[in-house]
Each structure stands twice: as structure tokens, then as C-alpha cells.
Design an enzyme around this catalytic site. Structure first.
Site, PDB file in Angstrom:
ATOM      1  N   LEU A 479       0.834  -1.198   0.000  1.00  0.00           N
ATOM      2  CA  LEU A 479       0.000   0.000   0.000  1.00  0.00           C
ATOM      3  C   LEU A 479       0.872   1.252   0.000  1.00  0.00           C
ATOM      4  O   LEU A 479       1.845   1.356   0.769  1.00  0.00           O
ATOM      5  CB  LEU A 479      -0.923   0.014   1.223  1.00  0.00           C
ATOM      6  CG  LEU A 479      -1.831  -1.206   1.386  1.00  0.00           C
ATOM      7  CD1 LEU A 479      -2.748  -1.026   2.582  1.00  0.00           C
ATOM      8  CD2 LEU A 479      -2.643  -1.458   0.127  1.00  0.00           C
ATOM      9  N   GLY A 519       1.434  -9.135   6.467  1.00  0.00           N
ATOM     10  CA  GLY A 519       1.780  -8.339   7.640  1.00  0.00           C
ATOM     11  C   GLY A 519       1.901  -6.874   7.267  1.00  0.00           C
ATOM     12  O   GLY A 519       2.260  -6.535   6.135  1.00  0.00           O
ATOM     13  N   GLY A 520       1.599  -5.998   8.226  1.00  0.00           N
ATOM     14  CA  GLY A 520       1.682  -4.571   7.942  1.00  0.00           C
ATOM     15  C   GLY A 520       0.762  -4.180   6.806  1.00  0.00           C
ATOM     16  O   GLY A 520      -0.429  -4.468   6.806  1.00  0.00           O
ATOM     17  N   ASP A 521       1.331  -3.544   5.798  1.00  0.00           N
ATOM     18  CA  ASP A 521       0.538  -3.116   4.644  1.00  0.00           C
ATOM     19  C   ASP A 521       0.847  -3.952   3.414  1.00  0.00           C
ATOM     20  O   ASP A 521       0.665  -3.498   2.287  1.00  0.00           O
ATOM     21  CB  ASP A 521       0.804  -1.635   4.346  1.00  0.00           C
ATOM     22  CG  ASP A 521       2.276  -1.371   4.034  1.00  0.00           C
ATOM     23  OD1 ASP A 521       3.119  -2.222   4.387  1.00  0.00           O
ATOM     24  OD2 ASP A 521       2.578  -0.317   3.440  1.00  0.00           O
ATOM     25  N   GLU A 522       1.324  -5.175   3.615  1.00  0.00           N
ATOM     26  CA  GLU A 522       1.666  -6.046   2.497  1.00  0.00           C
ATOM     27  C   GLU A 522       0.614  -7.136   2.345  1.00  0.00           C
ATOM     28  O   GLU A 522       0.280  -7.836   3.305  1.00  0.00           O
ATOM     29  CB  GLU A 522       3.041  -6.681   2.696  1.00  0.00           C
ATOM     30  CG  GLU A 522       4.178  -5.660   2.627  1.00  0.00           C
ATOM     31  CD  GLU A 522       5.532  -6.325   2.799  1.00  0.00           C
ATOM     32  OE1 GLU A 522       5.574  -7.461   3.293  1.00  0.00           O
ATOM     33  OE2 GLU A 522       6.545  -5.707   2.433  1.00  0.00           O
TER      34      GLU A 522
END
Length: 855
Positions: A479, A519-522
Site C-alpha cells: 500500500l 503483515g503490515g501493509d503487504e
């Protein structure tokens, strides 16, 4: 006059039309009845399935176009659909569907999954295939009819007929007849299989008989006896499966006994060992029509129960037993009621002898012989099991009735308690289901997590290697501007944005495609069953389009974006790591090329990447670094150790953690060298302050770096002040060699610990693998501990393992005293807090260059 005649004619025409409809209806019913009778006759006459299936096809040919006909049944062991019978005008047994057994994806598999009768003509068939409901194989038929085969309430296969002539289709009456045949086909197949098994046994026995001419007659007799006994066992086994009452069971047992020996006078006695009492639930006797219950005495029945053996008692032996005192007659014998031959067998079950079955003959009408003893002994155990089963069911029904009465009496007192208990059970079930779901899905978005994605990608690659024409693609999505969204609008807004992204991604893919959050924005998307790259490109375009739509939450609106890297399947891939690596590389190229776009992976990217990385290495080597120290406090607010985090001053990114800077370098060897120097520098500068926790990667456990690491540790005078922290995610995928080196590190005396535990997964087995000094919970897990009950339940398992291993469980100090109090109430005793401002200022003033470290 003419008008009257016309009315009469019209009336006659209506009556004639109605009669024709009734005639057609009765004719259809007659066809159904005749077909079922024919099915039963074929099942009763054919010795095996090889002759049974053609007969069924010939039977159907009288009513339904069945020149092209086949039957597919599910293998009970493997669960796969397998071909049982096949005949076709155009396709032979060599066409793809039959060779590769891909019934699950074909029309046949579609009927099996839908469990409903399906009729297609060529047009509707092509339309359904275009919608992706199934795949077409072989020559296209003009009409195709598939009907599920049921066994009880479960579908076990599919019966199919197809026509290649456009004018030769299937009417509603023909479909109904086809369904009726399929409804009873499973039972008919089972009958033929049993007969085939029996015939096979008979053939084997016959083959053995031909080898010995001397015993031919005797063997033939034995075979007939075996057939009779087998038939008897079939009859008994049918009693076990029939839902009839116990009185009918007794009656059928009597009829079975009549078929194997003289049983005009027969009774069944049940023995109650607790009360020492005999009851006679069934008795047919020409001399004594009533058998009343009585206490255990010294009759013929008691002799069978005591000896637990079959007893053959003639008139002479009966007198001898009376003389020996083993039997006592309770009544005088009359000329008409004289028992001249008596045969009894115990009814044995796994629980013991439950009674006996006895036959008797009066006035020399029949003399039981040893062969009768063998027969009754042969079937008595089977009869006992049948009776025991039905008696248990009867007792269970009585017990249920009594239980219902007792429950009814206690309902008023227990209603509230039951409701409360049910609420607790429901809550526990929900928690268990949530825990299972959390183990395979991302807690925030509900999407599959990394482990589920990797498992599915492995299966997809294996399938592609078997069928190269079925391509797949992996879309690696990052993102754009997500960090700015979190920093400016807060993590709650960021979480809601991620949830909305997951919803948008689902709208862009097909139902069988997989979306996962790494995870995170992945995020990653696994597209399967692709024909060409254009399909993957279309999905990427849809994702970019929906990501450009504004997202609003609590009055704030932002416009996000996504950079997508795509890798398409090819024969050069041998491991999933290569697929993910190339997709990740393509994503970074898309991000560096302006964001909000997609790029396919190409080998030329490797060269561009090397050039970019060489430049990055130059900047990484020139970066200045410093360490930020955070104290770890116990429940009494006393410091027990310090956590060091390395930061570098990047010319573009500013002060950035070393973990983030590593993403800009692809040379793992130089990264490991830099990381080792950082460890040495950080520990040398701060070890005088007590135990020091230092983060490091598993790259230092590789053989080419582990020797240097081990040598440095061996030279330390204060090794008890060093604790190395390894990420849970890296250890989860570490090789056996790396784990062996980590164990050697622990054996050398240095403390080891886990960092970022439960960030994306919660592998409790990893906690028991090594003697960790401490475990640092991830920020994501710590934040959700105070929000979701399921995470608190997971924490209990973590606490149990860490306390057992005398390991310290540490979390980041929460933002409010209320959250800290709640975490302490859950059992967490250690928290990470910032040092004093003066100490932090002193740390920030201590810079060094990575270039000098490496040199």
C-alpha cells in the site's frame, strides 16, 4: 339439433383428451414399476458388476436414450471419483477425463458436488462451462443427463447418459425414470457386490475341490453347507440393520432356525445374573404354550448356561442327567408331552452369556444329531449379537423415557442453571472456533495469513508441475502512503483502512482465488487456473482502480494507492521462495517507478536491482548510526535489563531503524557483517549498564558468519551481560543447520531470546525449543490483548510455557495506567519503558559510521 351434436362432440373430445392424459400417466407409472422390477431382477441374477452394468444399460435403453452411458462412484478410501462402467459411441476410455481422473472439475464432479439432477443441452452446457462451473472434456454431446447416486442420505456417485443426436433428447418422464433407477442403484450394486464376493469364495472353494478327486463329494457337500450358512448369516445380519421391534426379531430368528434345523418347538430364554432369574420372551411349543419366568434351577436351560456350551440331550441322556442329579424335572411327563430330543445353545456376546436358544422335539418326531449342534453353534453367536443390539436399543429407549420423566420433574429447578451452562458452553465454543480461525487468518482483516498462503502456494505449484497448462500468478501488493496514514490519522484509522482494503481486494478476484495478508501493509493474491498473463493484468488493474477510490472514516477521508508486483508461473520455479522473491522484486520496481501501478517480473530487473543496490550499499556504508536504549522494568518498577535498538541517519528517510534500512540492501553477506559490527559496538558501549538485549537476524547463524560471532562471544569477559534476540518469524523458517548453531550459541553461555513473538503467528512449540531468557511480545499482539478476549486466552498458553521454562515475558509499556493494570491482571510482569531524557540525549550524541565499523 346441430348445436346439440356439436356440444356432444366437444364433450367427447375433452373426455378423450383426459383419457389420453390418464393413459400417458398410467403408462409412465407402469414404466417406472417395470424398470424397478427389472433393476431388482438384474441385481438378483447377475453374479458380478461386469455383467450387471450392461444389463442396467440395456434396461434403460427401453425407456431412455442410453447408447452413451457411464457410472462414476466415489472411492471410500481416497475420496476420489472413479469410473465403474463406461460405454460411448465416440469417446473411448483414453480421453483426458478418464485417463487423469479429473471428475472433480468436470460435469460429473459438478453433479456430485451439487447433489442434484442436471440436464444440459449443448447451449446450456457451453454457457455453464463459460461461467467456470466445470470444465468440458471429450466430444461435446447435444444432450447430457447426470443423476446423483444415493446411499441412504449420502451421494456416493453419479450415473450419466448423453446423446450426440440433436433430436434425441430427454423428456421429463425419462429424467424421472433415470432418477428412480439411480435412487435404487446403490442398493443393487451392494447386492451384486455381495453376490460377487460370495461367488468368488465359491469359485476359490471349487478350485480347491478340483484338486482332490478323492474328497470331491464331501467338499461339494461342505460348499453347500457353507452357502447355506452364508445365507443364514446374511439373514441374521439383515436383522441387525432393520429397524424392527424386539418381538419381530424373535419371530425372524425362529424362521431362520427353521431353515437350518427342526425348530417347530423353540424358545429363547434370557438370563439375569443379578437376580438369578430366567425369562422367556419368546416361546412356541406344541405341548406347553406358556413359559412363565422362573428362578434359576436345574433344568436343561440351566445346564447350557452353566456349561456355556451347546447341549444335545436325547431321551436316554436326559434320564442319565436326572439320575446324576445334574437335572431335576419340575413336572411329570405325559405320553403326549414327552420330549424325546432337546438341543440348546448359549447366546454369547462380548459381555458374556445373555441366555440361550433351544429347540425340542416330541414323541420321536425328530432326532437332533451332531450336525444340528454344529449348525446351532455356528449361528448362535450371531443371533446373540443381534438380540443384544436390539435389547440394548430397547433398554436405551426405556432409559431415555425414564430420563425424560426425571428431567421433566427437575425442569423447574434446573432451568436457570441449564441456561447459564448453555451460555458458557456457547461462549467456549465461540472461543475455540475463534482460536482455530486466528491460527489460519489475520486477526485484523480476517484474510488468510502467511502460513495458509504458503501452504496453498505449495499445492498450486505442485499442481502446476503436474499440469503445466494450468497457470498461476502471484500479486505482491504494497500500500502506498500507509505509513503517512498511520502517522497523521492514527493506528485506529490505519486499521480501519486495512479492513477496507481487504474488502476491496475480495471484490477484484474470483471466488477460488486466494487473498492473504503477510503483515503490515503487504498483501498477496494467488490467482490459479489462468490461461494467460492478461488475466493477471486485469486483476491488477481492478485492484489499482479500487485502491484509488477515497476512504472515509469518522469524518476524515484519504486517497490511498497500491504498488503491485506480478510473477507468472514458469517451469524455472522450483520453490515458492523464488516466486515470492520475484513478485516482491517486481513490486519494489513498481514502487520506485512512481507507485500506483503494477509491474511484471522480468529477469532484466535483476540487473537494475543490482545497480540500485550497489548505490544503496554505498549510502548504507556511509550512514551514521546510534543506539536507543530502553529499560525493562519488573512489576515493582525495578529495571532488570536494557534493550538496544540500532538506528541510522538516512539522507532521505531520516532517522530509521536498522531493520528498515536492511530492506534497501540485497547483499546478505555485507548486511550480516554490518550487523555483527553493530552488535560488537553496541555491546561494548553499553554492557557496563548490566544485562543488554540486542536484536539480530538469523543471517548471523549462517556458517560463514557464525564462526566470527562465536569467536567474538568466546572472547567476552562479561558474557553474562549479553542476550541476543531473534525474530519469531525468522526462526519459524530457519533450517536445521541454523537451529543447530543457535543451540551451540546457547550452550556457550550467552543468553538468547525471542523478539516480535505473535506478530503474525503464535507458535507455542517454538517456546519449548530452546532455553530462552526472555520473550518480547509484538506490539500488535500487546495492543489487541486489551481489546479482544480471544487474545487473552492465547496469552494464558504463552504464560504457562514461559513460567515453566523460567522465561521472562516482556511487552511494551502501554500508553495508559489502565491498560497496564489490565495487562498485569492477565499475568504480564515485565514492561519496556523509555530511559530518562538525559540518558536518551547522551545516547543520541554517540554516533559512529557503518563504514568505520566494517573497516
Amino acid at each position: 339439433m346441430r348445436s346439440v351434436d356439436e356440444c356432444s362432440v366437444n364433450k367427447l373430445r375433452k373426455q378423450n383428451k383426459r383419457l389420453k392424459e390418464l393413459l400417458q400417466k398410467y403408462k409412465h407409472q407402469h414404466h417406472l414399476q417395470h424398470a424397478l422390477i427389472g433393476l431388482s431382477e438384474q441385481a438378483s441374477t447377475h453374479p458380478d458388476l461386469n455383467s450387471f452394468y450392461p444389463a442396467i444399460r440395456q434396461l434403460l435403453a427401453d425407456y431412455v436414450p442410453s447408447k452413451n452411458f457411464y457410472v462414476v462412484l466415489q472411492n471410500s478410501s481416497s475420496g476420489l471419483l472413479e469410473l465403474s462402467y463406461f460405454v460411448d459411441q465416440k469417446d473411448a476410455l483414453s480421453h483426458p477425463e478418464l485417463i487423469e481422473q479429473h471428475f472433480e472439475q468436470s460435469l460429473t464432479g459438478y453433479v456430485f458436488r451439487s447433489q442434484a439432477t442436471t440436464y444440459f443441452n449443448s447451449a446450456t452446457m457451453a454457457a455453464a462451462a463459460a461461467e467456470g462451473k466445470f470444465k468440458l472434456h471429450g466430444t461435446r454431446s447435444e444432450h447430457w443427463l447426470g443423476v446423483p447416486i444415493y446411499q441412504d442420505t449420502q451421494v456416493i456417485g453419479v450415473m450419466v447418459s448423453q446423446s450426440y443426436e440433436q433430436e434425441l433428447g430427454y423428456s421429463q418422464e425419462q429424467i424421472e425414470l433415470f432418477e428412480v433407477i439411480a435412487l435404487y442403484l446403490a442398493a443393487a450394486i451392494e447386492r451384486v457386490k455381495k453376490r460377487e464376493l460370495l461367488e468368488r469364495q465359491v469359485e476359490q472353494r471349487t478350485l480347491a475341490l478340483t484338486q482332490s478327486n478323492h474328497a470331491l463329494n464331501e467338499e461339494i457337500t461342505q460348499r453347500k453347507k457353507a452357502q447355506e450358512r452364508q445365507q443364514t448369516l446374511f439373514q441374521i445380519s439383515e436383522l441387525a440393520t432393520q429397524a424392527i421391534n424386539i418381538d419381530d426379531v424373535y419371530y425372524h430368528v425362529h424362521q431362520i432356525m427353521k431353515s437350518i434345523t427342526y425348530a417347530e418347538n423353540l424358545y429363547i430364554a434370557l438370563y439375569d445374573s443379578d437376580k438369578n432369574w430366567l425369562t422367556f420372551p419368546y416361546a412356541v411349543d406344541e405341548s406347553d404354550p406358556e413359559f412363565s419366568p422362573r428362578p434359576f434351577a436345574k433344568g436343561y436351560s440351566e445346564l447350557v448356561l452353566t456349561s456355556k456350551k451347546c447341549q444335545l440331550i436325547s431321551r436316554k441322556r436326559g434320564d442319565q442327567l436326572c439320575e446324576q442329579g445334574l437335572v431335576e424335572r419340575t413336572r411329570a411327563l405325559t405320553s403326549t408331552g414327552r420330549c424325546t430330543s432337546w438341543l440348546g445353545a448359549p447366546l454369547k456376546t462380548a459381555q458374556g452369556v445373555i441366555g440361550l436358544i433351544a429347540c425340542q422335539a416330541y414323541n420321536n418326531k425328530y432326532e437332533f444329531v451332531q450336525e444340528d449342534v454344529e449348525l446351532i453353534a455356528y449361528v448362535s453367536n450371531q443371533i446373540a449379537n443381534v438380540l443384544q443390539n436390539h435389547l440394548s436399543q430397547q433398554a436405551l429407549r426405556q432409559s431415555h423415557q425414564q430420563l425424560e420423566l426425571r428431567v421433566a420433574e427437575k425442569t423447574k429447578e434446573l432451568r436457570q442453571a441449564n441456561i447459564h451452562l448453555q451460555l458458557q458452553i456457547d461462549e467456549r465454543r465461540k472461543i475455540e472456533q475463534q482460536l482455530y480461525h486466528d491460527a489460519h487468518h489475520d486477526a485484523l482483516t480476517g484474510l488468510p495469513n502467511r502460513s495458509l498462503f504458503i501452504a496453498q502456494l505449495e499445492r498450486t505449484m505442485a499442481h502446476y508441475q503436474h499440469l503445466p497448462e494450468q497457470n498461476f500468478a502471484v500479486l505482491f501488493i504494497d500500500l502506498d502512503k500507509f505509513k503517512e496514514i498511520n502517522d497523521q490519522l492514527g493506528h485506529q484509522f490505519g486499521d480501519q483502512f486495512l479492513i477496507a482494503v481487504a474488502t476491496k481486494l475480495k471484490q477484484c478476484v474470483r471466488e477460488h482465488d486466494l487473498i492473504a495478508r503477510l503483515g503490515g501493509d503487504e498483501f498477496v493474491v494467488l490467482l490459479s487456473r489462468l490461461q494467460d498473463k492478461q488475466q493477471a493484468e486485469d486483476v491488477a488493474k481492478r485492484i489499482i482502480a479500487v485502491m484509488q477510490q477515497p476512504f472515509c472514516y469518522q469524518g476524515s477521508c484519504i486517497q490511498g494507492g497500491a504498488s503491485i508486483g506480478i510473477t507468472f508461473s514458469n517451469a524455472g520455479y522450483s520453490h515458492i521462495d523464488e516466486v515470492i522473491r520475484d513478485a516482491d522484486a517486481a513490486m519494489y520496481y513498481a514502487k520506485q517507478s512512481g507507485k500506483g501501478r503494477f509491474e511484471f517480473y522480468h529477469p532484466l530487473l535483476n540487473y537494475a536491482e543490482e545497480q540500485a543496490h550497489s548505490h544503496s550499499e554505498h549510502h548504507l556504508m556511509d550512514l551514521h548510526t546510534h543506539f536507543q536504549s530502553s529499560q525493562v522494568f519488573d512489576a515493582e518498577q525495578q529495571p532488570i535489563c536494557q534493550l538496544l535498538s540500532a538506528y541510522g541517519e538516512h539522507p532521505v528517510l531520516g532517522s530509521t531503524s536498522f531493520e528498515q534500512l536492511k530492506r534497501f540492501s540485497s547483499d546478505s553477506y555485507i548486511l550480516a557483517e554490518v550487523e555483527l559490527k553493530l552488535l560488537q559496538y553496541g555491546f561494548a558501549e553499553h554492557n557496563n549498564q548490566g544485562l543488554t538485549l540486542l536484536k539480530c537476524s538469523t543471517g548471523l547463524l549462517e556458517d560463514e558468519h557464525f564462526k566470527s560471532l562465536y569467536s567474538w562471544i568466546s572472547l567476552l569477559d562479561n558474557i553474562e551481560h549479553l542476550c541476543l534476540l531473534f525474530d519469531e518469524a525468522e526462526l519459524s523458517y530457519a533450517s536445521a543447520k541454523l537451529l543447530h548453531n543457535l543451540d551451540g550459541l546457547s550452550q556457550s553461555g550467552v543468553y538468547i531470546g525471542l523478539n516480535n513473538f505473535a506478530q503474525e503467528r503464535c507458535e507455542l512449540g517454538l517456546l519449548a525449543q530452546f532455553p530462552y531468557y526472555c520473550v518480547l511480545l509484538s506490539n500488535n499482539f500487546s495492543r489487541r490483548l486489551v481489546q479482544e478476549p480471544s487474545y487473552a486466552l492465547m496469552l494464558q498458553g504463552i504464560l504457562a510455557l514461559t513460567k515453566e521454562a523460567n522465561c521472562k515475558l516482556i511487552t511494551k509499556n502501554p500508553s495508559s495506567p489502565a491498560e497496564r493494570s489490565k495487562l498485569e491482571g492477565m499475568g504480564i510482569e515485565y514492561f519496556i519503558g523509555q530511559r530518562s531524557p538525559l540518558a536518551q540525549q547522551k545516547q543520541l550524541s554517540q554516533f559512529t559510521s557503518l563504514t568505520s565499523l566494517v573497516s
